[in-house]
Enzyme design. Structure first.
Site, PDB file in Angstrom:
ATOM      1  N   ASN A   1      49.413  35.168  41.173  1.00 50.84           N
ATOM      2  CA  ASN A   1      48.668  35.549  42.374  1.00 50.84           C
ATOM      3  C   ASN A   1      47.371  34.747  42.399  1.00 50.84           C
ATOM      4  OD1 ASN A   1      47.324  36.749  44.455  1.00 50.84           O
ATOM      5  ND2 ASN A   1      47.146  38.771  43.499  1.00 50.84           N
TER       6      ASN A   1
ATOM      7  N   HIS B   1      48.435  45.042  47.540  1.00 49.01           N
ATOM      8  CA  HIS B   1      47.647  44.637  46.370  1.00 49.01           C
ATOM      9  C   HIS B   1      46.350  45.437  46.316  1.00 49.01           C
ATOM     10  CE1 HIS B   1      45.092  42.342  43.689  1.00 49.01           C
ATOM     11  NE2 HIS B   1      46.221  41.998  43.101  1.00 49.01           N
TER      12      HIS B   1
ATOM     13  N   GLU C   1      43.383  44.711  45.828  1.00 46.49           N
ATOM     14  CA  GLU C   1      42.225  44.193  46.572  1.00 46.49           C
ATOM     15  C   GLU C   1      42.382  44.404  48.071  1.00 46.49           C
ATOM     16  OE1 GLU C   1      42.527  40.499  44.511  1.00 46.49           O
ATOM     17  OE2 GLU C   1      41.919  41.578  42.706  1.00 46.49           O
TER      18      GLU C   1
ATOM     19  N   GLY D   1      41.333  41.689  36.779  1.00 47.41           N
ATOM     20  CA  GLY D   1      40.215  40.751  36.769  1.00 47.41           C
ATOM     21  C   GLY D   1      39.062  41.170  35.882  1.00 47.41           C
TER      22      GLY D   1
HETATM   23  P1  PGA Z   1      44.276  39.495  36.893  1.00 45.73           P
HETATM   24  O1  PGA Z   1      44.857  39.880  38.348  1.00 45.73           O
HETATM   25  O2  PGA Z   1      45.441  38.954  36.101  1.00 45.73           O
HETATM   26  O3  PGA Z   1      43.204  38.488  37.140  1.00 45.73           O
HETATM   27  O4  PGA Z   1      43.758  40.767  36.286  1.00 45.73           O
HETATM   28  C1  PGA Z   1      46.104  40.479  38.499  1.00 45.73           C
HETATM   29  C2  PGA Z   1      46.375  40.755  39.957  1.00 45.73           C
HETATM   30  O5  PGA Z   1      45.442  41.079  40.705  1.00 45.73           O
HETATM   31  O6  PGA Z   1      47.521  40.654  40.419  1.00 45.73           O
END
Ligand code: PGA
Length: 261
Positions: A10, A102, A104, A180
């Site tokens: 992603n 997702h 976010e 993240g």
């Molecule tokens: P990350 O993100 O691996 O940076 O924690 C995962 C995601 O949001 O799909």
């Protein structure tokens, strides 16, 4: 039953017209060398065509194993929806798999379960694959509500989806506090959540659907922790954010997933 592992990168709102296709070109041959794992990249809208071309879609067989994915879509077929992108447009650009819900989108952009459901159903009605993302926030986890939140997200997100359509659905369990942040769920905690999600799918559909549906983990998965997460029986792959932006890291995770087969 044996589920083919799936690993998705992603890219979020990262890469540009040069670095996106370059990353795709680095991934294609190595992903082709790991046939035990399905691989997709979820690319920013403006670069879909260029990345599809870099992956070799529509030309030589080189790298065609990497699926071109979109990070979002709108559910209406066309019309006055300024700024939105329809599923037909995505298909037209070679997209075969779409993320819905997702974290976010839900927590930064305010998407509701109802909107996520409308998008999920529209993706499936258009005969594309859907990766439906769910997961609890830190507050919800600390309040002991992890299972209840995931169950609610699954029931709402998959409302109206048929058992036949479930063959085109992957669930991504992504604890919001792990995305993240560098914090990762322990393999045991992730396995518990995945097994509970599978039990909910068995209640919603039947045990055959639950057994066949891939449930992948997302949230700070990287080469150093992927193998132990992927070794858990109900973890069928990963959705990778940060580590998907470096070809070597992403491919190490693809390899770790391929070794589970
Ligand atoms: P990350 O993100 O691996 O940076 O924690 C995962 C995601 O949001 O799909």
């Amino acid at each position: 039953m044996a589920r083919t592992p799936s690993v998705g990168g992603n890219w979020k709102m990262n890469t540009d017209r040069t670095t996106g296709p370059a990353l795709a070109r680095d991934l294609a041959p190595a992903a082709a060398a790991n046939p035990g794992c399905e691989v997709a990249v979820f690319v920013p809208f403006p670069y879909l065509l260029a990345v599809g071309e870099a992956l070799g879609h529509g030309s030589s067989p080189r790298g065609t194993r990497v699926r071109l994915g979109a990070q979002d879509c709108y559910f209406a077929p066309d019309g006055a929806y300024t700024g939105e992108v329809s599923i037909h447009m995505l298909k037209d650009c070679g997209v075969s798999v779409v993320l819905t819900g997702h974290s976010e989108r839900r927590h930064v952009l305010g998407e509701t379960d109802q909107l996520v459901n409308a998008k999920t159903r529209a993706v499936l009605d258009a005969d594309l694959e859907c990766v439906l993302c769910i997961g609890e926030t830190l507050d919800q986890r600390q309040a002991g509500r992890t299972d209840a939140v995931n169950e609610a997200r699954l029931r709402a997100g998959l409302a109206g989806v048929t058992a036949e359509q479930m063959a085109h659905v992957t669930i991504a369990y992504e604890p919001v506090w792990a995305i993240g942040t560098g914090k990762v769920a322990t393999p045991a905690d992730a396995q518990t959540a995945h097994a509970r999600c599978r039990a909910v799918l068995a209640e919603m559909f039947d045990s055959a659907v639950a057994d066949a549906t891939r449930i992948i983990y997302g949230g700070s998965m990287k080469p150093t922790n992927a193998a132990e997460l992927l070794a858990e029986p109900d973890i069928d792959g990963g959705l990778i954010g940060g580590a998907s932006l470096k070809a070597a890291d992403f491919l190490a995770i693809v390899e770790a997933a391929g070794e589970q087969t």
